[in-house]
Design an enzyme around this catalytic site. Sequence first.
Site, mmCIF file in Angstrom:
data_model
loop_
_atom_site.group_PDB
_atom_site.id
_atom_site.type_symbol
_atom_site.label_atom_id
_atom_site.label_comp_id
_atom_site.label_asym_id
_atom_site.label_seq_id
_atom_site.Cartn_x
_atom_site.Cartn_y
_atom_site.Cartn_z
ATOM 1 N N THR A 12 0.859 -1.192 0.000
ATOM 2 C CA THR A 12 0.000 0.000 0.000
ATOM 3 C C THR A 12 0.893 1.240 0.000
ATOM 4 O OG1 THR A 12 -0.219 -0.187 2.406
ATOM 5 C CG2 THR A 12 -2.036 -1.041 1.097
ATOM 6 N N THR B 143 2.539 -5.600 -10.337
ATOM 7 C CA THR B 143 1.099 -5.323 -10.328
ATOM 8 C C THR B 143 0.635 -5.120 -11.768
ATOM 9 O OG1 THR B 143 1.296 -4.341 -8.154
ATOM 10 C CG2 THR B 143 -0.685 -3.804 -9.401
ATOM 11 N N TYR C 31 5.387 -1.487 -10.546
ATOM 12 C CA TYR C 31 4.601 -1.235 -11.758
ATOM 13 C C TYR C 31 5.612 -1.151 -12.886
ATOM 14 C CZ TYR C 31 0.656 0.302 -8.766
ATOM 15 O OH TYR C 31 -0.359 0.372 -7.854
ATOM 16 N N SER D 155 5.578 -1.059 -1.208
ATOM 17 C CA SER D 155 5.051 -0.480 -2.447
ATOM 18 C C SER D 155 6.105 0.356 -3.158
ATOM 19 C CB SER D 155 3.850 0.413 -2.103
ATOM 20 O OG SER D 155 3.468 1.168 -3.225
ATOM 21 N N LYS E 199 0.670 -9.808 -9.594
ATOM 22 C CA LYS E 199 -0.438 -9.351 -8.740
ATOM 23 C C LYS E 199 -1.557 -8.752 -9.590
ATOM 24 C CE LYS E 199 -1.370 -6.231 -4.828
ATOM 25 N NZ LYS E 199 -2.134 -5.087 -5.311
ATOM 26 N N GLY F 22 -7.776 -8.799 -0.575
ATOM 27 C CA GLY F 22 -9.033 -8.077 -0.759
ATOM 28 C C GLY F 22 -10.078 -8.504 0.249
ATOM 29 N N HIS G 114 -7.270 -5.347 -6.412
ATOM 30 C CA HIS G 114 -6.561 -4.126 -6.004
ATOM 31 C C HIS G 114 -7.355 -3.394 -4.912
ATOM 32 C CE1 HIS G 114 -3.189 -1.450 -7.674
ATOM 33 N NE2 HIS G 114 -3.633 -0.776 -6.636
HETATM 34 C C1 LIG Z 1 -4.336 2.985 0.275
HETATM 35 C C2 LIG Z 1 -3.983 1.856 -0.646
HETATM 36 C C3 LIG Z 1 -2.860 1.956 -1.445
HETATM 37 C C4 LIG Z 1 -2.508 0.904 -2.290
HETATM 38 N N1 LIG Z 1 -1.355 0.995 -3.008
HETATM 39 C C5 LIG Z 1 -0.983 -0.041 -3.793
HETATM 40 C C6 LIG Z 1 0.238 0.011 -4.508
HETATM 41 O O1 LIG Z 1 0.986 0.971 -4.418
HETATM 42 N N2 LIG Z 1 0.543 -1.044 -5.296
HETATM 43 C C7 LIG Z 1 -0.263 -2.151 -5.396
HETATM 44 O O2 LIG Z 1 0.056 -3.084 -6.124
HETATM 45 N N3 LIG Z 1 -1.416 -2.228 -4.711
HETATM 46 C C8 LIG Z 1 -1.782 -1.216 -3.913
HETATM 47 N N4 LIG Z 1 -2.947 -1.305 -3.193
HETATM 48 C C9 LIG Z 1 -3.740 -2.550 -3.239
HETATM 49 C C10 LIG Z 1 -3.289 -3.532 -2.150
HETATM 50 O O3 LIG Z 1 -2.037 -4.089 -2.451
HETATM 51 C C11 LIG Z 1 -4.253 -4.706 -1.969
HETATM 52 O O4 LIG Z 1 -4.479 -5.323 -3.207
HETATM 53 C C12 LIG Z 1 -5.578 -4.327 -1.326
HETATM 54 O O5 LIG Z 1 -5.445 -3.253 -0.419
HETATM 55 C C13 LIG Z 1 -6.140 -5.545 -0.594
HETATM 56 O O6 LIG Z 1 -7.376 -5.274 -0.093
HETATM 57 P P1 LIG Z 1 -7.695 -4.871 1.435
HETATM 58 O O7 LIG Z 1 -7.269 -3.449 1.583
HETATM 59 O O8 LIG Z 1 -9.165 -5.068 1.471
HETATM 60 O O9 LIG Z 1 -6.957 -5.816 2.357
HETATM 61 C C14 LIG Z 1 -3.319 -0.257 -2.344
HETATM 62 C C15 LIG Z 1 -4.450 -0.361 -1.531
HETATM 63 C C16 LIG Z 1 -4.785 0.688 -0.679
HETATM 64 C C17 LIG Z 1 -5.994 0.525 0.198
#
Ligand SMILES: Cc1cc2nc3c(=O)[nH]c(=O)nc-3n(C[C@H](O)[C@H](O)[C@H](O)COP(=O)(O)O)c2cc1C
Length: 362
Positions: free
Chosen positions: A77, A159, A133, A105, A227, A283, A251
């Site tokens: 994240t 991702t 990415y 991240s 991912k 998720g 995501h």
């Molecule tokens: C605030 C936020 C930022 C995120 N940033 C990224 C990121 O930089 N790269 C990425 O692959 N996924 C990112 N994600 C997705 C997460 O890796 C993940 O797939 C998702 O948060 C899982 O769901 P959950 O929040 O319900 O546990 C982000 C999610 C959130 C909530």
Amino acid sequence: MNGVLAALRERARARLDPVHWDFYEGGAGAETALAANEAAFARLALLPRVLTGAGPADPAVTLLGERLSMPVLVSPTAFHRLAHPDGERATARAVAAAGTVLITSMAATTAVDEVTAAAREVRPDAAVWFQLYLQPEPAVTEALVRRAEKAGCTALVVTADSPVFGRRTRDDRNGFHDLPPGLAAENMRDLPGAPPGRTRDIAMSPALSWADLRRLRELTELPVVLKGVLHPADARRAADEGVAALLVSNHGGRQLDAAPAGVEALPAVADAVAGRIPVLLDGGVRSGADAVAALALGAAAVGVGRPVLWGLAADGEAGVAAVLAELRAEVEHILTLCGAADCHGLGRDQVVVRGATGVRPC
Ligand SMILES: Cc1cc2nc3c(=O)[nH]c(=O)nc-3n(C[C@H](O)[C@H](O)[C@H](O)COP(=O)(O)O)c2cc1C
């Protein structure tokens, strides 16, 4: 949702700037995919087996050669320093102490070498994976890969669900498109094409293809986790391409709002891969029962995103530690209640749909 996580979520909400809270909590479009993640788990029940004599269960798993204390890792994240001044360092320390994997991240507000250093202060063999990415300019991707390798990351998590940025309704409403002064996506500093000391923007490209993934694999010895896979044909293709593992994910509902919940897509992906590579899922995982249901449906482990941000915003390193300790304790307890010896001990027949007449398997 687990009560400890729910309480941390409320503390986080009270502490955070409402605009940053919305950035963390929000999803794309009408937030249908976001809501679907938790709703899909709420529809699942676990059918325990009795008199197995198997317990107490061991929640540890091995993933890409790393021993994890539990089948729960930390999904990548962005921007942890919006949640707490200690940001990704605090997260890294708590995750290392909990004995699991942090996927840091590419959009972190702390550079990857500082993240790995923080993790290894706590546990010298702590595993940190780097989320990437693929960038349209190959030289930029290569520089990021070298940065992750040099920092000692042990896997790359590519991702693939983001050919363009998701349209985040809350961020648009709040006008949140830039980090506050003093914070930056630190992994993007000093890359090719950026003036010295300055950061580049992260680019998304709908032109990226399997050929770009192949070029990445030629560039590095690190295992690649893909991912954002939801379609079984893509899962099969990824295994054919030599990807080391998959992370089934929508995501966190932040990209395609019409996507299914990750856990809805999981069984077909697990069938398509047929055990050739580990399948991970994220998720909507908000309890040990959610994690165990995903394991029974074919996941080797699950990722949590927002719960870690809640812990971090509520109480820094201690808050992240509380989230992970609670999930580990719950997974162990629920596996034991289900009559399983370990994370591989549950079959798909033990996950059923609530509200169906009789017991309808998934
Ligand atoms: C605030 C936020 C930022 C995120 N940033 C990224 C990121 O930089 N790269 C990425 O692959 N996924 C990112 N994600 C997705 C997460 O890796 C993940 O797939 C998702 O948060 C899982 O769901 P959950 O929040 O319900 O546990 C982000 C999610 C959130 C909530």
